[in-house]
Scaffold this active site. Sequence first.
Site, short mmCIF file in Angstrom:
data_model
loop_
_atom_site.label_atom_id
_atom_site.label_comp_id
_atom_site.label_asym_id
_atom_site.label_seq_id
_atom_site.Cartn_x
_atom_site.Cartn_y
_atom_site.Cartn_z
N ASP A 37 0.80 -1.23 0.00
CA ASP A 37 0.00 0.00 0.00
C ASP A 37 0.83 1.27 0.00
OD1 ASP A 37 0.33 -0.21 2.90
OD2 ASP A 37 -1.45 -1.50 2.82
N LYS A 73 -4.39 3.93 -1.71
CA LYS A 73 -5.21 5.00 -2.28
C LYS A 73 -4.58 5.52 -3.57
CE LYS A 73 -7.94 7.66 0.95
NZ LYS A 73 -7.68 7.52 2.38
N MET A 101 -2.46 9.11 12.63
CA MET A 101 -3.62 9.50 11.80
C MET A 101 -4.40 10.67 12.36
SD MET A 101 -5.04 5.67 11.01
CE MET A 101 -4.83 5.05 12.67
N1 SAH Z 1 1.38 0.51 10.53
C1 SAH Z 1 1.83 1.86 10.41
C2 SAH Z 1 0.77 2.87 10.72
C3 SAH Z 1 -0.36 2.87 9.74
S1 SAH Z 1 -1.61 4.01 10.14
C4 SAH Z 1 3.05 2.05 11.34
O1 SAH Z 1 3.34 1.17 12.13
O2 SAH Z 1 3.72 3.09 11.22
C5 SAH Z 1 -1.19 5.36 9.12
C6 SAH Z 1 -0.60 6.46 9.93
O3 SAH Z 1 0.74 6.15 10.26
C7 SAH Z 1 -0.51 7.79 9.23
O4 SAH Z 1 -1.73 8.49 9.23
C8 SAH Z 1 0.53 8.48 10.05
O5 SAH Z 1 0.00 8.96 11.26
C9 SAH Z 1 1.46 7.34 10.39
N2 SAH Z 1 2.63 7.26 9.51
C10 SAH Z 1 2.98 6.24 8.73
N3 SAH Z 1 4.16 6.49 8.10
C11 SAH Z 1 4.55 7.71 8.53
C12 SAH Z 1 5.69 8.52 8.30
N4 SAH Z 1 6.67 8.14 7.47
N5 SAH Z 1 5.77 9.70 8.94
C13 SAH Z 1 4.81 10.12 9.76
N6 SAH Z 1 3.70 9.39 10.02
C14 SAH Z 1 3.57 8.20 9.42
#
Ligand code: SAH
Length: 512
Positions: free
Chosen positions: A32, A54, A169
């Site tokens: 994704d 998306k 998020m």
């Molecule tokens: N499984 C992922 C989270 C997925 S939910 C993890 O463990 O990181 C999606 C959210 O993750 C986004 O809305 C944001 O808040 C955060 N996120 C994911 N990658 C990011 C990044 N490189 N920098 C900042 N926030 C990030």
Amino acid sequence: MIYLVGSGPGDPGLFTVKGVECLRKADAVVYDRLAPEALLAHARPDAELIYVGKKPGEPSMPQEEINALLVELGRAGKTVVRLKGGDPYVFGRGGEEALDLTRAGLPFEVVPGITSGIAALAYAGIPVTHRGLSTSVAFVTGHEDPTKGESDVDWKKLANGAETLVLYMGVGRLAEISSELISAGRDPETPAACVRWGTRSDQRTVTGTLENIAEKVAEANLKPPAITVVGNVVALRDEGLDWYERRLLFGRRVVVTRARAQAGELSRELEALGAEVFEFPTIEIQPPKDFRPLDEAIRELDSFDWIVFTSVNGVEAFVERLRHHGLDLRAVPRRAKVAAIGPATAREVEESGLRVDVTPEEYRAEALIGALEGDSLEGKRVLIPRAKVAREILPEKLREAGAEVVVPPAYESVPSSKGKTRLEELLENGEIDCVTFTASSTVENFVRAFGEEDAARLLSGTRVACIGPITAETAGKYGIGVDVEAGEYTILGLVDAVVDLFAAGDVVEKGG
Ligand code: SAH
């Protein structure tokens, strides 16, 4: 087997060794939006790559469909990698996928990844726990499942339930969330930060307090994906822990005009210093139209006294052609001496298994001639496998010194203008900080791609760095102002020059 693999937060280097192993054997990869695309390079060339994130203007694939897809691929007996941003079990819905797989009787394994809630903060200079400042951390979703009437998150309990609060998020609901935390008793002066695209070269950080972070994020127009953190640990960022954003080229957008196959080293070095690299390979390396001259030279390899390599491409092309004929570098006669024009070429030769006898002190054709003349060249046979169109000076000078020179085309560099429209847009908008040229041919191809007038005009709005005086002279010929020349005519020399350009201050006048 289905592997639920965490991709890490964005920096492709923050991916696990086990993740790489899984990708290497996968028949299908389901990935994704938050999974760094660069990781797909670990997949086999024939692996099926399925994007379920998306797309602009479209919703992402519903979770049930993704689950069904995994079950279908699994039932077809495929080895599948489900590649998810960060960690699969931290707000990644990996648990739901795993449940559907077990229910379908399919085997799965989980490969954890580094979650953004830890890594993005670490890159922004914020440790999630710290002796004396925070002994507990909570990972919280700031995004409510819209199908539920009421909030699942108990903000009242959370407000003072953990010293560090990490919100995933939450960007869109930041105002609501912070006022809920404040009304539940959390100190409005608590430091807070929001990190967008953490660990990537375009990472951006906004800091403030619980009370004003929503406003500051809105002012900075910071959009998702971002992690928000609330807690006293945020203050450590200002005590010098923001190592990532302090790197010398952080946030600088630099254009690399080398051919794709060669852009690697320059891009890597610039990125290591924090630059965001835009590769605009004005040239592509291709096999020569006619292999006969090179094949003939290979047939008479025994007759040569010198073999001179003038580029990494030349070495690669020559070795490749030997291999094509079932040979390797052992075919080079023992008495023949080997010269390389510069350190990168020399390294390539040595890595291919041949000793280099001569590299000039200065990495230019003229200097190489000087170095070779230590030996008498009278009557010697010299082989130079190189680009079809290259500067003639080297063979000419060698002939003047009495050598018999054979210059078979080993490869061709042909112009390419991939990415031109995007680059033009970035240059017009002043969003490029520096354009680098590593050879006269890259200048010429740049000019060819944009046209003489537009090339000079577009480059007048940015900084131009050249690897050496010859390249700079070519740029001058086309009316391109050069801001800096490398002191040492190597990739690292060029990188140093780019660093100097920015160390000198933010505003650099053109034409200096
Ligand atoms: N499984 C992922 C989270 C997925 S939910 C993890 O463990 O990181 C999606 C959210 O993750 C986004 O809305 C944001 O808040 C955060 N996120 C994911 N990658 C990011 C990044 N490189 N920098 C900042 N926030 C990030």
